[in-house]
Design an enzyme around this catalytic site. Structure first.
Site, mmCIF file in Angstrom:
data_model
loop_
_atom_site.group_PDB
_atom_site.id
_atom_site.type_symbol
_atom_site.label_atom_id
_atom_site.label_comp_id
_atom_site.label_asym_id
_atom_site.label_seq_id
_atom_site.Cartn_x
_atom_site.Cartn_y
_atom_site.Cartn_z
ATOM 1 N N GLU A 122 -0.743 -31.871 20.004
ATOM 2 C CA GLU A 122 -0.221 -33.204 19.719
ATOM 3 C C GLU A 122 1.225 -33.176 19.221
ATOM 4 O O GLU A 122 1.515 -33.575 18.105
ATOM 5 C CB GLU A 122 -1.103 -33.907 18.669
ATOM 6 C CG GLU A 122 -2.497 -34.216 19.159
ATOM 7 C CD GLU A 122 -2.547 -35.420 20.094
ATOM 8 O OE1 GLU A 122 -1.469 -35.949 20.464
ATOM 9 O OE2 GLU A 122 -3.670 -35.806 20.461
ATOM 10 N N GLU A 179 -10.513 -30.893 23.976
ATOM 11 C CA GLU A 179 -11.324 -31.597 22.979
ATOM 12 C C GLU A 179 -12.187 -32.594 23.738
ATOM 13 O O GLU A 179 -11.713 -33.286 24.639
ATOM 14 C CB GLU A 179 -10.452 -32.346 21.962
ATOM 15 C CG GLU A 179 -9.645 -31.422 21.072
ATOM 16 C CD GLU A 179 -8.725 -32.163 20.092
ATOM 17 O OE1 GLU A 179 -9.018 -33.312 19.736
ATOM 18 O OE2 GLU A 179 -7.712 -31.564 19.703
#
Ligand code: IPT
Length: 974
Positions: free
Chosen positions: A414, A484
């Site tokens: 991220e 994820e």
């Protein structure tokens, strides 16, 4: 006093005075002195108020406190500040690289003597394995330098400063530094020297660094070993007869290393100054025709994201805890770990090598908080920060490059996009072309070898699998992983089985990594476990930090049981022939020779026979139909019309490093005969007397039709109930406003339904005697709304058994699925021993039901609760044929038609809903029993996709029935 601003810790550089990074190894024949233990400690609220005189020789620190190293000071005492949790946002004003004046600063002092046998010749380095977030270091009054990069090692050369006795090591740690901008991972902010500090002797002629290259050629079964070292030496692997000079390649027949067969060869790197044990695993990682292969075969990741976490020690993990993680992973069929979102303690990677786990090693890098600012000022897109990024990449790669388990490097998490990431990727590829590169944040996949996504929906994964997704051409040629998926926050994740089907259908979809391994709930004296906000944080993200497959104390949650079943490496399912079972080896490499198989046969959930099952040693990917024996019909559970089931199990044939022989790896059940529905219960006549209606063993209030006792057991408030305490996944996320069911249900008023009684009558069921049915007609609806559930309760009895038939007809325009549909009743608190025949042993919901197996289960009401850190709906048991609650004397049995869900607890669902922590749940005077006909699915909506449509239907007409009896009791006198 003059403040110098900005200070070293606010400058973008990674550090000063630090040695170049190198391979990490736990031991060698060179001397080492761990400096862990009790250190002197002083905490200051700001960085600039604390003076640096403590680092000078002769400083008297007698009035300081103490701290345990490794450790986080905020977890070591009331007056040491507190942990703080934010997910995405920075807990300080964003003005990179500056940090707030309020910058908790921990000064650490440690005196040490060298052991008597410490060699005089040679040098020494001082190694810090992890300091959050930065450190400035002095030894014997001499400044060594400073560094940032919390979860990365840093070494200083100290040989010339060391003395035999009375060394003083001084370390100043600031909680905030420029590095904090690069460490915005979703976790607690926890400052401190949280990994070990070691003094290492560096003999003359010892390697500065070495790189073990060990590849495997699956075509001819050979491995090629080449150990590159910056000093000359020899490499030996006795078992392989290898004895070569460093730098020289040698090719020999070997057994390959895989996560399923973690074959390591013990070797040694011997140089003039040091002998270093090696553990060599031969394997080759590639992308071939768009598929990620190891040793020439496609691999499927059954992975988890692992943060380092301990409920008492934060990110400071002892070796036993690391081993526990690995054992738990292996026991639950996990085969891969993404080290979210930083390189773990290196000892963890040693364990991954030994036990066999594929590892995505992720760099200590996340700048997520810049997303909230439209990525303005993102360090990964600002050349001034590039040296810091490159430093982090190098520290990860150099430290971990000799682990066979590490097959992908990840740039971080991220961070958006930027040239800095490209620079990292180039540097990593240059240094280690033998591994693949991962970074999820760049959809162009310009710098990566795999197309990685997080929380993509089933539909999208299907599209990607079919190669029907639009996107850059280069990306289309890459393998796909979900770095994820399946957000395991609270109850859940739901929908795992549907993902697994996609992974098994499409070659390109190579599995994923559940978010995440463990709940980060910190031990708390009142709350049980604390989450964001419990320490009075100004900004926080609540219990979003509790989203793991393990509870904080590492007890597996039902989500882990579900994962284990869904990803099991052997499938035992229906065969074409009814007398056989289909066995499929879903492994990528290993055959089935490590497993033994058993069959057992159940009648109404009771085992009537069992024995070994001979299964051929299937190679990876093979499957076979295996005959079952003649069903043992006449065993102890022989009931002519009973429900019959085969259960087939695969278990470890021999002890392994991670579980003993007999450990169950996989199982399957094959229904043989269907369940017979409960016998009808009618014929008895209702008698109305003194404001009561008596019908068989039931006594009702004549005015309301509410049952008062059933089979002699007093009960309260039996009525239709659709509410459940919203799960974290029910509550959803801002990304899918239409699926924030927790809120939408509440807005609709489903937690405060009113029950209007329209009629109470004693009627005749067609074909039965007059007065045999007590009918209660109601309209169940929330205030302020015009939707309703018309609900009829029809009671009949044969004198001994009492049957309740419920029919529900929705009225008005329903736009939301119901949380559940069933009845709730209150029973005496003494009825707390539970036995049931149905799915178990754990909880299950429509899309989390794979691990539930049909059987006879028992436990107490307390055992039925799943202790989610933030209390929420839990504990439903699926496919229940019947359940009994008893206290040794009285027993109430409920049979369902059809099978149902039950849950029982010592508090109401309203109390469960109101609770914020485990400590809030206080047993009341009743056991509340829920008998449900339907349940909304669970999904993964707290961060990912919600419930698949088939698991969240809109209300529709429904009819279901329960039969109540008191086993062993005479029919109530009427
Ligand atoms: C994703 C993060 O990578 C992870 O660290 C964690 O925060 C997870 O979400 C949620 O628990 S990022 C999200 C925007 C998908």
């Amino acid at each position: 006093m003059r403040l110098s601003t900005p200070s070293w810790y606010e400058d973008v550089s990674p550090g000063r005075g630090v040695l170049p990074p190198r391979a990490w190894y736990a031991r060698s024949d060179a001397a080492a002195l761990p400096l862990d233990g009790t250190w002197r400690f002083r905490l200051s609220p700001t960085a600039d108020h604390a003076d640096e005189s403590f680092a000078a020789e002769g400083y008297d620190a007698r009035d300081w406190g103490e701290v345990t190293v490794p450790g986080h000071w905020v977890l070591q005492g009331e007056d040491r500040g507190a942990p703080a949790y934010t997910n995405v946002v920075y807990p300080f004003p964003v003005d990179p690289p500056r940090v707030p004046t309020e910058n908790p600063t921990g000064d650490h002092l440690r005196r040490f003597d060298l052991p008597d046998d410490w060699p005089e010749a040679g040098g020494a380095v001082l190694r810090f394995d992890g300091v959050d977030s930065c450190a400035r270091v002095w030894l014997n009054g001499r400044e060594l330098g400073e560094f940032k990069g919390s979860r990365l090692p840093h070494e200083f050369s100290v040989g010339r400063i060391l003395r035999p006795r009375g060394n003083v090591l001084a370390v100043r740690v600031h909680q905030w530094s420029s590095g904090s901008y690069l460490e915005d991972q979703d976790q607690w902010w926890l400052p401190g020297i949280f990994r070990g500090v070691t003094l290492l002797h560096r003999p003359e002629g010892a390697p500065g660094d070495f790189f073990v290259h060990a590849s495997y050629d699956h075509a001819d079964g050979t491995g090629t070993l080449r150990v590159v070292c910056d000093v000359p030496g020899r490499v030996t692997v006795p078992e392989l007869g290898v004895d070569v000079a460093t730098g020289e390649p040698v090719t020999v027949p070997v057994e390959a290393w895989t996560a399923e067969t973690p074959r390591l060869y013990a070797g040694e790197l011997a140089t003039a100054g040091e002998r270093i044990p090696l553990r060599v695993g031969f394997r080759t990682v590639r992308v071939e025709n768009g598929v990620l292969t190891v040793n020439g075969r496609r691999v499927l990741f059954r992975g988890v994201n692992r943060h380092e976490f301990h409920p008492d020690h934060g990110r400071c993990l002892d070796p036993a805890t690391m081993r526990r993680d690995v054992e738990l992973m292996k026991r639950h069929n996990v085969n891969a770990v993404r080290t979210s979102h930083y390189p773990p303690h290196p000892a963890f990677l040693d364990l991954c090598d030994e036990y066999g786990l594929w590892v995505i090693d992720e760099c200590d890098l996340e700048t997520h908080g810049f997303q909230r600012l439209g990525w303005r000022g993102n360090p990964v897109d600002d050349a001034r920060w590039t040296p810091a990024l490159l430093d982090r990449a190098a520290r990860m790669v150099e430290r971990d490059k000799n682990h066979p388990s590490v097959i992908l490097w990840s740039l971080g998490n991220e961070c958006g996009t930027g040239a800095g990431l490209g620079a990292m990727a180039d540097a990593i590829r240059e240094r280690d072309p033998s591994r693949l590169l991962h970074y999820e944040g760049d959809r162009s996949c310009e710098h990566t070898d795999v197309y990685s996504r997080m929380y993509a929906s089933h539909d999208e994964v299907d599209e990607i699998g079919r190669r029907a997704d639009e996107g850059p051409a280069a990306r289309g040629a890459l393998p796909f992983v979900l770095c994820e998926y399946a957000h395991a926050m609270g109850n859940g994740p739901g929908g795992l089985a549907a993902y697994q089907r996609l992974f098994e259908t499409y070659e390109r979809c190579q599995g994923g990594f559940v978010w995440e391994w463990i709940d980060h709930g910190l031990t708390h004296p009142v709350h049980g476990y604390a989450y964001g906000g419990d320490f009075g944080e100004e900004l926080h993200d609540g219990n979003f930090v509790c989203d793991g497959l393990l509870f904080p104390d590492r007890t597996p949650s039902p989500g882990l049981a579900e994962f284990k079943k869904v990803v099991e490496p052997v499938r035992l399912g229906a065969a074409r022939d009814a007398g056989a079972v289909r066995v499929t080896n879903l492994r990528d490499f290993a055959d089935l020779s490590d497993l033994s198989f058993t069959w057992s046969f159940q009648v109404d959930g009771e085992t009537t026979g069992s024995g070994p099952l001979k299964v051929p040693v299937l190679a990876a990917g093979e499957s076979a139909e295996v005959d079952l024996p003649e069903p043992p019909e006449h065993g102890p559970g022989h009931r002519p019309a009973g429900e019959r089931t085969w259960t087939v199990r695969a278990e470890l044939a021999r002890d392994t490093r991670w579980a003993p022989a007999g450990h169950e790896v996989a199982w399957g059940q094959l229904p043989v005969s269907a369940r017979r529905p409960p016998a009808p219960a009618h014929g008895a006549r209702a008698v109305v007397r003194d404001g009561r209606i008596v019908l068989g063993p039931g006594v009702f209030d004549a005015r309301t039709g509410a049952p008062l006792t059933l089979c002699g057991v007093p009960l309260a408030g039996l009525r239709l109930d659709v509410w459940r305490a919203p799960t974290d996944n029910d509550n959803g996320s801002a990304r899918r406003p239409d699926e924030r069911f927790g809120r939408l249900w509440r807005e609709l008023g489903l937690h405060r339904m009113r029950h209007r009684i329209d009629a109470v009558s004693v009627d005749r069921t067609p074909g039965e005697a007059a007065g045999d049915t007590l009918t209660v007609l109601t309209r169940v609806a929330p205030a302020a709304r015009d939707v309703a559930l018309r609900t009829a309760y029809r009671w009949t009895s044969d004198g001994t058994r009492l049957r309740l038939a419920v029919s529900v007809t929705p009225e008005g325009e329903w736009r939301l699925p119901l949380p559940r549909l069933g009845v709730t009743l209150g029973l005496p608190a003494t009825l707390d021993e539970v036995v049931w025949f149905g799915g178990g042993p754990g909880e299950a919901y429509p899309d989390t039901r794979e691990a539930a197996r049909l059987g006879r289960w028992h436990g107490t009401v307390d055992d039925l609760q799943t202790p989610y850190v933030r209390p929420q709906e839990n504990g439903a048991r699926i496919d229940t044929r019947w359940v009994e609650l008893g206290d040794g004397t009285d027993r109430l049995r409920v049979e369902g038609d059809p099978a149902f869900w039950f849950a029982a607890r010592r508090w109401t669902d309203a109390a469960l809903d109101a609770a914020t922590h485990r400590g809030d749940l206080v047993p009341g005077g009743s056991v509340w029993l829920r008998l449900d006909h339907a349940q909304q699915g669970i999904g993964s909506g707290s961060c990912g996709p919600g419930v698949l449509p088939e698991f969240g239907p809109l209300p529709a007409p429904a009819a279901f029935a329960f039969t109540f009896t008191a086993p062993g009791r005479e029919p109530a006198a009427s």
